[in-house]
Enzyme design. Structure first.
Site, PDB file in Angstrom:
ATOM      1  N   ALA A  56     -14.084 -32.455   3.636  1.00  0.00           N
ATOM      2  CA  ALA A  56     -15.421 -32.667   4.203  1.00  0.00           C
ATOM      3  C   ALA A  56     -15.529 -34.139   4.574  1.00  0.00           C
ATOM      4  CB  ALA A  56     -16.505 -32.291   3.192  1.00  0.00           C
ATOM      5  N   VAL A  82     -12.644 -35.581   0.086  1.00  0.00           N
ATOM      6  CA  VAL A  82     -13.490 -36.377   0.978  1.00  0.00           C
ATOM      7  C   VAL A  82     -12.630 -36.950   2.091  1.00  0.00           C
ATOM      8  CG1 VAL A  82     -14.990 -38.398   1.174  1.00  0.00           C
ATOM      9  CG2 VAL A  82     -15.124 -36.927  -0.855  1.00  0.00           C
ATOM     10  N   LYS A  83     -13.085 -36.748   3.308  1.00  0.00           N
ATOM     11  CA  LYS A  83     -12.319 -37.172   4.483  1.00  0.00           C
ATOM     12  C   LYS A  83     -12.907 -38.471   5.019  1.00  0.00           C
ATOM     13  CE  LYS A  83     -10.325 -34.631   8.408  1.00  0.00           C
ATOM     14  NZ  LYS A  83     -10.536 -33.408   9.232  1.00  0.00           N
ATOM     15  N   VAL A  84     -12.066 -39.497   5.143  1.00  0.00           N
ATOM     16  CA  VAL A  84     -12.509 -40.797   5.644  1.00  0.00           C
ATOM     17  C   VAL A  84     -11.590 -41.225   6.788  1.00  0.00           C
ATOM     18  CG1 VAL A  84     -13.423 -41.486   3.392  1.00  0.00           C
ATOM     19  CG2 VAL A  84     -11.095 -42.133   4.014  1.00  0.00           C
TER      20      VAL A  84
END
Length: 217
Positions: A56, A82-84
């Site tokens: 996400a 967590v996608k950064v």
């Protein structure tokens, strides 16, 4: 090689998941927009369906804001990654979230140097974009191979998550190179089953079965 499905469409994920073809899911703001769903709501539904990591993505640009968003997303479920983005702020966020025990997928990687930085920052996944490199007349598969070599040289545990997959050929080539994961749209994963000789052979078998009057049930 693990298969992640690159979509936020629940029905498509369920169909592939029921066949055992889904080891995880990747989403991004564009896919969430296409789904027409609230990001927190649809992400929670996906996490409940799939056992593996569900990426996400944050939408902030500054490290402090990314961190706040990442922590909120991580609370959705234990299998959230967590996608950064692969920016300096994204790498800072990656390091902090990793230290806190959260899986992190560093996305929009287009060079081996970027992948090396992500591994040093403790990324769980690095997402090199094959198709977008192909679009500018560079070979995206070369990048997967370069990252594999670098990570193997130094024992980095970051998973290579081949992204921006455009074809079934991309999938098999990534598998040969040794990508840990490939994320692809449902249509590409389904296309892996297709072969003209399979179709031709099946047509011949069916014709002969009809001529012979073969019935099983």
């Amino acid at each position: 090689m693990k298969f992640f499905v690159d979509t936020a469409e629940i029905d498509q994920i369920k169909e592939l998941n029921d066949l055992g073809m889904v080891d995880g899911v990747t989403t991004n703001p564009s896919l969430i927009m296409k789904s027409g769903r609230d990001i927190l709501e649809v992400t929670k539904e996906i996490c409940d369906m799939v056992d593996g990591p569900v990426s996400a993505e944050v939408v902030a640009l500054e490290a402090d804001d990314m961190l706040a968003e990442g922590r909120k997303l991580a609370k959705i479920a234990d299998n959230i990654a967590v996608k950064v983005p692969l920016t300096w702020a994204g790498l800072k966020t990656c390091k902090t979230l990793t230290d806190e025990g959260t899986m992190v997928n560093v996305t929009l990687c287009f060079s081996a140097n970027q992948a090396l930085l992500a591994a040093k920052a403790g990324a769980t996944f690095i997402s090199p974009f094959i198709g977008r490199l192909d679009d500018i007349n560079m070979d995206g598969l070369d990048l997967i191979e370069d990252i594999r070599t670098i990570y193997d040289n130094y024992g980095f545990e970051t998973n290579i998550l081949a992204a921006s997959i455009r074809s079934a050929n991309h999938m098999s080539e990534c598998a040969k190179i040794g990508a840990d994961v490939a994320t692809a749209p449902p249509g590409v994963i389904k296309a892996m089953a297709n072969h003209v000789l399979t179709d031709k052979g099946l047509a011949a078998f069916m014709a002969d079965a009809e001529k012979a009057g073969i019935k099983i049930v």
